[in-house]
Scaffold this active site. Sequence first.
Site: not given
Length: 283
Positions: A84, A106, A136, A179-180, A207, A209, A229, A232
């Site tokens: 990832d 990435d 990405e 993310h997060g 990403h 998710g 994805n 978290t």
Amino acid sequence: MLVNSKKMLEEAKEGHYAIPHFNINNLEWTRFILEECEKEKSPVILGVSEGASKYMGGFQVVSNMVKALDEALSITVPVCLHLDHGSSVSTCKEAIDSGFTSVMIDASKYSLEENIKITKEVVSYAHERNVTVEAEIGHIGGEEDGVLDELAYAKVEDACLLASETGIDTIAPALGSVHGPYKGEPKLDFDKMAEIKERTNLPLVLHGGSGIDDEKIKKAIDVGITKLNINTELQMEWTSAVRKFLEENKTVYDPRKVIKAGEEQMKKAICAKIHLLASNQKA
């Protein structure tokens, strides 16, 4: 036996459902995820960040661990081991040489031209070894971002060019997820998702998710997302259960009991996500 992601994602694209990508952080998490996916008969992509790989002892250790658990647990569902957010060509090559069956390069922080150049090199190396590649476009932010601004969203033309010039197997366009934990409401661009899916004919990856409400996830799958994805959310569920256990069992010091305390709650979250991703599936 581990597989690459090509067949499972193509089948998901045709069947209008999504494959869960769960990040792993240790042996126990890997076992929890594999056991629940086997129980639910769901194919799965096990995501490993560079940081998690270093924590667990390196790509070779992770690869050996996943293969051993897959065999020891008699897993019958398709399992893909995926790097990832690989940050460089050399990192992707190292993961591939260690037995990973899929990698994400990435290079989104670079110009489109450089992104294409770097991604092409990874694709060439990976495809010779039957490994799938995700790339990405745009900028999928982190916890410090909260919610992306318009400048970070992927451009449709850029996504199409990245796809056509590199031969990637799947693409992760930045279209409003982060993310997060989210600060505010995720603003997903469903129109762009649909257009990128239509014009590239590739499985799309979402990403970040964790924290997107179920109806938005269903709509994203409707317009072309075939891989979601999740990291978290599982971390939060596991940590919540472990904190509760430690508060109620202050004399426990066995790390096995501590780690296992999060199993049931984490598996419930895994099961719920599997069912959500399959809810639009065509018969």
